[in-house]
Design an enzyme around this catalytic site. Structure first.
Site, short mmCIF file in Angstrom:
data_model
loop_
_atom_site.label_atom_id
_atom_site.label_comp_id
_atom_site.label_asym_id
_atom_site.label_seq_id
_atom_site.Cartn_x
_atom_site.Cartn_y
_atom_site.Cartn_z
N SER A 1 -97.54 81.17 6.57
CA SER A 1 -98.78 81.15 7.31
C SER A 1 -99.78 80.10 6.84
O SER A 1 -100.76 79.84 7.53
CB SER A 1 -99.43 82.54 7.20
OG SER A 1 -99.79 82.81 5.86
N LYS B 1 -107.28 77.30 2.28
CA LYS B 1 -106.86 78.18 3.39
C LYS B 1 -108.03 79.09 3.79
O LYS B 1 -108.74 79.60 2.92
CB LYS B 1 -105.66 79.03 2.93
CG LYS B 1 -105.00 79.85 4.04
CD LYS B 1 -103.76 80.58 3.50
CE LYS B 1 -103.01 81.34 4.58
NZ LYS B 1 -101.80 82.03 4.05
N SER C 1 -95.57 82.38 2.36
CA SER C 1 -96.49 81.55 3.14
C SER C 1 -96.98 80.28 2.47
O SER C 1 -97.63 79.47 3.11
CB SER C 1 -97.70 82.37 3.55
OG SER C 1 -97.37 83.13 4.67
N1 GLN Z 1 -94.04 85.32 7.08
C1 GLN Z 1 -94.43 86.44 6.26
C2 GLN Z 1 -95.27 87.39 7.07
O1 GLN Z 1 -95.51 87.09 8.18
C3 GLN Z 1 -95.14 85.98 5.04
C4 GLN Z 1 -96.58 85.75 5.25
C5 GLN Z 1 -97.31 85.37 4.00
O2 GLN Z 1 -96.71 85.05 2.98
N2 GLN Z 1 -98.63 85.46 4.08
O3 GLN Z 1 -95.67 88.41 6.62
#
Ligand code: GLN
Length: 470
Positions: free
Chosen positions: A149, A74, A173
């Protein structure tokens, strides 16, 4: 999907080489990435050198734990000499001068880093539509989101651009994109895997997670990466854990699975519920005793998460001031910071910074931030009570199957609800894994989530292995 375990057996039997396997992945990236957009930077030259070295090691009989494993990383994990953008214009040209601890550990275990994977900008999102470099598409059906994400990491594994991938999980994410793309995705216990070199989003929630085709591949990767790191002050002092040896052990004659009462699953899509019930039946045939645990603070998990996460994000992101990192923009009056941040950050990141500053402002600190910390503690206590009675906790990974690109992007609150089953693990610090469990009527993957008590990855992976059967 390509299994590393299967590749390793073939390589050991001299039926393939690391170099040839890498070339296959590179040509898949070339063919599919223009549509899927999972990859932001390809690391072909260095990967070829690493693959050749791995082939030598197999020939010499000195192959290491992850020898020849082709990994996508990532793009919020620092890679020395390799562009690391966080999916943001503000870091579009940023090339780190050091490797994250996980990258050092990957390299010293023999893994080949093939590419940096697309993501929601600064890991903020649930659909991977928030990247400054364009949305990632779900490889199973490109009209749909891959989840976010870490959508690029999940889509890269699912579309056979690599064996495995790393992501980060602040509120789901890793688990959500794993569920939407049909891969396995693990978020370890907070502090298990070093965050050194992971670009911070919500530091008290962030954890680096692993994607793969099977629980076995994920366990291998996790085993090589976990363990104390003195460069991360929140890294746990537990010694490195090796789950692989225990992975295939038969399940205990009697193990207890906690589930939510039906009312707490009422908001779920019917197809998700069908797969959930099938999974529960399967666990019962594996010997599970099922109990119900009402999560007392379920209605508070999303607000609590979005207060804690945005508060920490607003502080962490204050370092992007146009002076030290990435691109710099100078306004007509010569001003740098506001201009750089206005042009460099996307809409969702700006929204989070504003919410974070609001909940931390002196007038509202107690009403929002302090309150959220108190609720967070109650959520933690509730987990502790649950895991007194249960070995693992089963929920869907997400309340719906994958949704269409654009379907929720105009409604941030609807998007935030996609995280209803995942954020509590980060607030409580417990490990969670998403395992592919079925498909919707239109053929899209549906994943189920298992969670366990702190530092019980061995048990979690053992149950997940038997549930998935690989
Ligand atoms: N969807 C969550 C957010 O937008 C989790 C994101 C993540 O785990 N990086 O904060």
């Amino acid at each position: 999907m390509k299994s590393y375990t299967a590749f390793r057996a073939e390589r050991t039997a001299n039926k393939t080489t690391c170099a040839a396997t890498l070339e296959q992945f590179l040509s898949t990236i070339e063919a599919k990435n223009p549509t899927i957009n999972a990859i932001l930077t390809v690391n072909a030259t260095e990967a070829r050198v690493q693959a050749a070295e791995s082939d030598k090691r197999f020939q010499d009989g000195t192959a290491r734990a992850l020898e020849g494993m082709v990994v996508a990383v990532k793009d919020n994990i620092s890679t020395k000499g390799l562009r690391t953008t966080c999916g943001s214009k503000i870091l579009e040209t940023f090339v780190p001068i050091y490797d994250a601890t996980v990258i050092e550990r990957l390299k010293s275990a023999g893994a080949v880093i093939v590419a940096k994977a697309n993501l929601d900008e600064f890991a903020m999102g649930s659909s991977n539509e928030n990247s400054a470099f364009g949305a990632v598409r779900n490889p199973v059906n490109t009209d749909y989101v891959p989840g976010g994400s870490s959508g690029g990491s999940a889509a890269a594994v699912a579309s056979e651009m690599c064996h495995t991938a790393l992501g980060s999980d602040t509120g789901g994410s890793v688990r959500l994109p794993a569920a939407f793309c049909g891969t396995v995705g693990l978020k370890p216990t907070y502090g298990r895997v070093s965050r050194y070199g992971l670009v911070a989003y919500g530091s008290s929630l962030d954890q680096i997670g692993q994607f793969g085709e099977s629980v076995e591949d994920v366990a291998l990767l996790y085993d090589a990466l976990n363990g104390h790191d003195e460069r991360d002050a929140t890294s746990s002092h537990h010694t490195q854990q090796h789950t692989l040896t225990a992975l295939k052990k038969p399940l205990p004659a009697s193990f207890v699975v906690a589930t939510l009462p039906d009312e707490q699953l009422a908001g779920c899509d019917a197809e998700v519920m069908r797969v959930y019930r099938e999974t529960l039946e399967r666990l019962k045939t594996l010997g599970a005793k099922v109990i119900t645990h009402e999560m007392k603070y379920m209605s508070a998990v999303i607000p609590t998460y979005y207060i804690v996460a945005t508060a920490e994000a607003s502080s962490n992101l204050s370092r992007y001031d146009g002076v030290r990192y990435g691109s710099r923009k100078i306004g007509a009056d010569g001003e740098v910071t506001t201009e750089t941040r206005s042009q460099g950050f996307g809409a969702e990141v700006k929204r989070r910074i504003m919410i974070g500053n609001y909940v931390l402002s002196s007038g509202y600190y107690d009403a929002y931030y302090t309150k959220a910390l108190k609720v967070r503690r109650l959520i933690y206590n509730d987990y502790k009570a649950m895991f007194k009675d249960a070995d693992v906790f089963l929920t869907p990974a997400a309340p719906t199957p994958p949704f269409k690109i654009g379907e929720k992007s105009a409604d941030p609150l609807a998007m935030y609800l996609a995280d209803i089953f995942t954020v509590s693990a980060n607030l409580g610090g417990v490990p969670g894994i998403s395992v592919p469990a079925g498909t919707s009527a239109n053929g899209l993957p549906i994943g189920m989530q298992l969670q366990a008590n702190h530092f019980e990855e061995e048990k979690l992976l053992n149950v997940a292995y038997h549930l998935l059967g690989k």
